[in-house]
Each structure stands twice: as C-alpha cells, then as structure tokens.
Design a protein around this motif. Structure first.
Motif, mmCIF file in Angstrom:
data_model
loop_
_atom_site.group_PDB
_atom_site.id
_atom_site.type_symbol
_atom_site.label_atom_id
_atom_site.label_comp_id
_atom_site.label_asym_id
_atom_site.label_seq_id
_atom_site.Cartn_x
_atom_site.Cartn_y
_atom_site.Cartn_z
ATOM 1 N N LEU A 195 0.970 -1.258 -0.166
ATOM 2 C CA LEU A 195 -0.113 -0.013 -0.169
ATOM 3 C C LEU A 195 0.884 1.372 -0.101
ATOM 4 O O LEU A 195 1.608 1.594 1.076
ATOM 5 C CB LEU A 195 -0.893 0.032 1.323
ATOM 6 N N VAL A 196 1.073 1.899 -1.144
ATOM 7 C CA VAL A 196 1.740 3.360 -1.362
ATOM 8 C C VAL A 196 0.974 4.327 -0.905
ATOM 9 O O VAL A 196 -0.039 4.692 -1.782
ATOM 10 C CB VAL A 196 2.490 3.331 -2.721
ATOM 11 N N LEU A 197 1.148 4.988 -0.025
ATOM 12 C CA LEU A 197 0.540 6.251 0.460
ATOM 13 C C LEU A 197 1.055 7.548 -0.440
ATOM 14 O O LEU A 197 2.393 7.603 -0.429
ATOM 15 C CB LEU A 197 0.776 6.523 1.927
ATOM 16 N N GLY A 198 0.191 8.284 -0.837
ATOM 17 C CA GLY A 198 0.369 9.531 -1.648
ATOM 18 C C GLY A 198 1.114 10.530 -0.852
ATOM 19 O O GLY A 198 1.064 10.729 0.279
ATOM 20 N N ALA A 199 1.875 11.571 -1.806
ATOM 21 C CA ALA A 199 2.635 12.511 -1.282
ATOM 22 C C ALA A 199 2.703 13.760 -1.907
ATOM 23 O O ALA A 199 3.684 14.444 -2.244
ATOM 24 C CB ALA A 199 3.965 11.955 -0.894
ATOM 25 N N ARG A 257 9.056 14.719 -5.398
ATOM 26 C CA ARG A 257 10.184 14.061 -5.097
ATOM 27 C C ARG A 257 10.046 12.927 -4.097
ATOM 28 O O ARG A 257 10.497 11.877 -4.274
ATOM 29 C CB ARG A 257 11.443 14.705 -5.040
ATOM 30 N N ILE A 258 9.376 13.082 -3.099
ATOM 31 C CA ILE A 258 9.129 12.333 -1.885
ATOM 32 C C ILE A 258 8.302 11.298 -2.296
ATOM 33 O O ILE A 258 8.433 10.038 -1.743
ATOM 34 C CB ILE A 258 8.605 13.105 -0.701
ATOM 35 N N LEU A 259 7.281 11.610 -3.316
ATOM 36 C CA LEU A 259 6.296 10.362 -3.713
ATOM 37 C C LEU A 259 7.187 9.585 -4.612
ATOM 38 O O LEU A 259 6.831 8.242 -4.472
ATOM 39 C CB LEU A 259 5.061 10.965 -4.403
ATOM 40 N N GLN A 260 8.049 10.072 -5.353
ATOM 41 C CA GLN A 260 8.953 9.358 -6.251
ATOM 42 C C GLN A 260 9.857 8.315 -5.324
ATOM 43 O O GLN A 260 9.976 7.235 -5.734
ATOM 44 C CB GLN A 260 9.905 10.047 -6.965
ATOM 45 N N GLY A 261 10.300 8.669 -4.227
ATOM 46 C CA GLY A 261 11.064 7.780 -3.374
ATOM 47 C C GLY A 261 10.294 6.625 -2.918
ATOM 48 O O GLY A 261 10.480 5.612 -2.687
ATOM 49 N N GLY A 279 -4.435 7.538 -2.996
ATOM 50 C CA GLY A 279 -4.227 9.254 -2.890
ATOM 51 C C GLY A 279 -5.561 9.921 -3.428
ATOM 52 O O GLY A 279 -6.452 9.256 -3.384
ATOM 53 N N SER A 280 -5.557 11.146 -3.377
ATOM 54 C CA SER A 280 -6.323 12.253 -3.735
ATOM 55 C C SER A 280 -6.745 12.029 -5.218
ATOM 56 O O SER A 280 -5.560 12.088 -6.063
ATOM 57 C CB SER A 280 -6.101 13.583 -3.057
ATOM 58 N N PRO A 281 -7.842 12.254 -5.828
ATOM 59 C CA PRO A 281 -8.312 12.321 -6.989
ATOM 60 C C PRO A 281 -8.002 13.800 -7.409
ATOM 61 O O PRO A 281 -7.992 13.859 -8.719
ATOM 62 C CB PRO A 281 -9.661 11.980 -7.017
ATOM 63 N N HIS A 282 -7.794 14.536 -6.482
ATOM 64 C CA HIS A 282 -7.521 16.070 -7.070
ATOM 65 C C HIS A 282 -6.288 16.649 -6.349
ATOM 66 O O HIS A 282 -6.442 17.239 -5.081
ATOM 67 C CB HIS A 282 -8.907 16.914 -6.590
ATOM 68 N N SER A 283 -5.282 16.356 -6.794
ATOM 69 C CA SER A 283 -3.976 16.971 -6.471
ATOM 70 C C SER A 283 -3.234 17.739 -7.389
ATOM 71 O O SER A 283 -2.627 17.439 -8.467
ATOM 72 C CB SER A 283 -2.971 15.692 -6.079
ATOM 73 N N ARG A 284 -3.321 19.213 -7.345
ATOM 74 C CA ARG A 284 -3.044 20.144 -8.301
ATOM 75 C C ARG A 284 -3.542 19.688 -9.787
ATOM 76 O O ARG A 284 -2.935 20.067 -10.690
ATOM 77 C CB ARG A 284 -1.607 20.127 -8.578
ATOM 78 N N GLY A 285 -4.915 19.262 -9.614
ATOM 79 C CA GLY A 285 -5.525 19.133 -10.857
ATOM 80 C C GLY A 285 -5.129 17.889 -11.572
ATOM 81 O O GLY A 285 -5.816 17.410 -12.740
ATOM 82 N N TYR A 286 -4.643 16.938 -10.803
ATOM 83 C CA TYR A 286 -4.341 15.515 -11.332
ATOM 84 C C TYR A 286 -4.771 14.524 -10.244
ATOM 85 O O TYR A 286 -5.004 14.871 -9.115
ATOM 86 C CB TYR A 286 -2.712 15.273 -11.204
ATOM 87 N N SER A 287 -5.036 13.337 -10.863
ATOM 88 C CA SER A 287 -5.319 12.041 -10.049
ATOM 89 C C SER A 287 -4.014 11.532 -9.417
ATOM 90 O O SER A 287 -3.353 11.272 -10.258
ATOM 91 C CB SER A 287 -6.152 11.174 -10.622
ATOM 92 N N GLU A 288 -3.977 11.714 -8.067
ATOM 93 C CA GLU A 288 -2.585 11.182 -7.588
ATOM 94 C C GLU A 288 -2.428 9.834 -7.979
ATOM 95 O O GLU A 288 -1.080 9.361 -8.396
ATOM 96 C CB GLU A 288 -2.603 11.431 -5.997
ATOM 97 N N PRO A 289 -3.356 8.900 -7.836
ATOM 98 C CA PRO A 289 -3.305 7.483 -8.012
ATOM 99 C C PRO A 289 -2.813 7.085 -9.506
ATOM 100 O O PRO A 289 -2.154 6.484 -9.882
ATOM 101 C CB PRO A 289 -4.581 6.822 -7.685
ATOM 102 N N VAL A 290 -3.529 8.029 -10.465
ATOM 103 C CA VAL A 290 -3.272 7.670 -11.811
ATOM 104 C C VAL A 290 -1.803 8.138 -12.059
ATOM 105 O O VAL A 290 -1.001 7.526 -12.723
ATOM 106 C CB VAL A 290 -4.142 8.901 -12.697
#
Length: 181
Positions: free
Chosen positions: A32-36, A46-50, A71-82
């Motif tokens: 389970l990878v948590l969004g960042a 960069r922290i999420l890439q890590g 993660g959130s479906p709305h992170s700076r206009g992007y879906s974090e999981p996508v």
C-alpha cells in the motif's frame, strides 16, 4: 501529562517490530503506497517518487505481488493514483500489478479503504520513514496485519521536507489516536 503522551505510546506499541527494510519485510500480497503530492507538471513529487521507488524494489524482490496506490483524485488538478500508476508503469511494473484507490485523501482513509473496498487482510505499507510508524498503527487499527518499509527522504536529499514531516507527525499522531475510529 499522561494523556498527551498516550498517542505516541500507542504508535510505538502498534508499530513495534513492524518497521522493516526491503530485505527483511515478510512477503505480502500487496504493498500500500501512500500518496505525497503531485508537482505542477503532473509528475509525482520527489518524496512520492521515493515511496514509489521502494514499492518497485519490493515488487522486484518478490516481497509483494501487487501495488495499491492510494491518494487524492484532486492533487494540483491531477489524480494522484493515476500519476503514481503511470510512474510505476514507466519503471517497468506491469499494469496488471497496479491497483488504484482514489479515496485515499489521508492515511486513515487509505487504510480503511484497503480493508473496506479491497478486502485486504494484510499489507506492506510504503511511505516516508517519518510517517511509517503512524501508518502501520492506522492500518492495524483498520484491521490489517501491517508491516512497513519507509523511504528515507532525508538521505535522498530531502532533509527539509523530512524535518517538516517529522514535526508534523506530533499532531498527526494525536489526531490518529483520538479521531480515527
């Protein structure tokens, strides 16, 4: 005084013996990878890439079969999981090995969703080291057998981000203890 220390004791007790490395974490079906966060250009922070790099290591080492990105479906206009899935695909992870959870707006929601929406009895939580103990504790509170592997953001050149995250954990641990039920 005891009430103030109770959340920290809880996190330490619930995560004792469960913070591991890629080499010694027990095998599990799912990481389970948590969004960042997502950068303005639509790439993982960069922290999420890590965190995602740790998940790739776990998968390649045969420690996990699937990777659940939450993660959130709305992170700076992007879906974090996508964004997370696309990063993993570029790293050579098969699309069949990646599952997305867009309800993971915080750690508790990600842990609850792993149980309620995906029926997971166990996970290897992947997050930053400063966030790992609380994440394990919350996944266990949600009903999963959880171990965790953390990305060392400070060693990866993200000292300020890591220090800020560690400071934030004090309040986040209190919130997790008192309000995640």
């Amino acid at each position: 005084m005891v009430l103030a220390a109770l959340p920290s004791w809880w996190v330490l007790a619930r995560s004792r013996g469960r913070v591991r490395t890629v080499a010694d974490v027990p095998a599990a079906e799912v990481a389970l990878v948590l969004g960042a966060g997502v950068r303005r250009d639509g790439l993982p922070s960069r922290i999420l890439q890590g965190r995602l790099a740790v998940a790739v290591e776990l998968h390649r080492a045969g420690r996990v079969r699937w990777i659940l990105v939450s993660g959130s479906p709305h992170s700076r206009g992007y879906s974090e999981p996508v964004v997370m899935r696309d990063f993993l695909l570029r790293q050579g992870i098969s699309e069949r090995a990646v599952v997305m959870d867009e309800s993971g707006v915080d750690t508790w929601a990600s842990c609850r969703g792993a149980v309620a929406d995906f029926g997971l009895p166990a996970v290897t939580v992947v997050t930053s080291k400063f966030h790992l103990r609380r994440s394990i504790a919350l996944c266990r509170r949600a009903g999963m057998d959880a171990y965790g592997v953390g990305h060392d953001a400070a060693a990866d050149g993200l000292r300020r981000v890591s220090a800020r995250g560690a400071r934030r954990e004090f309040l986040a641990v209190a919130k997790a203890f008192w309000f995640s039920r």
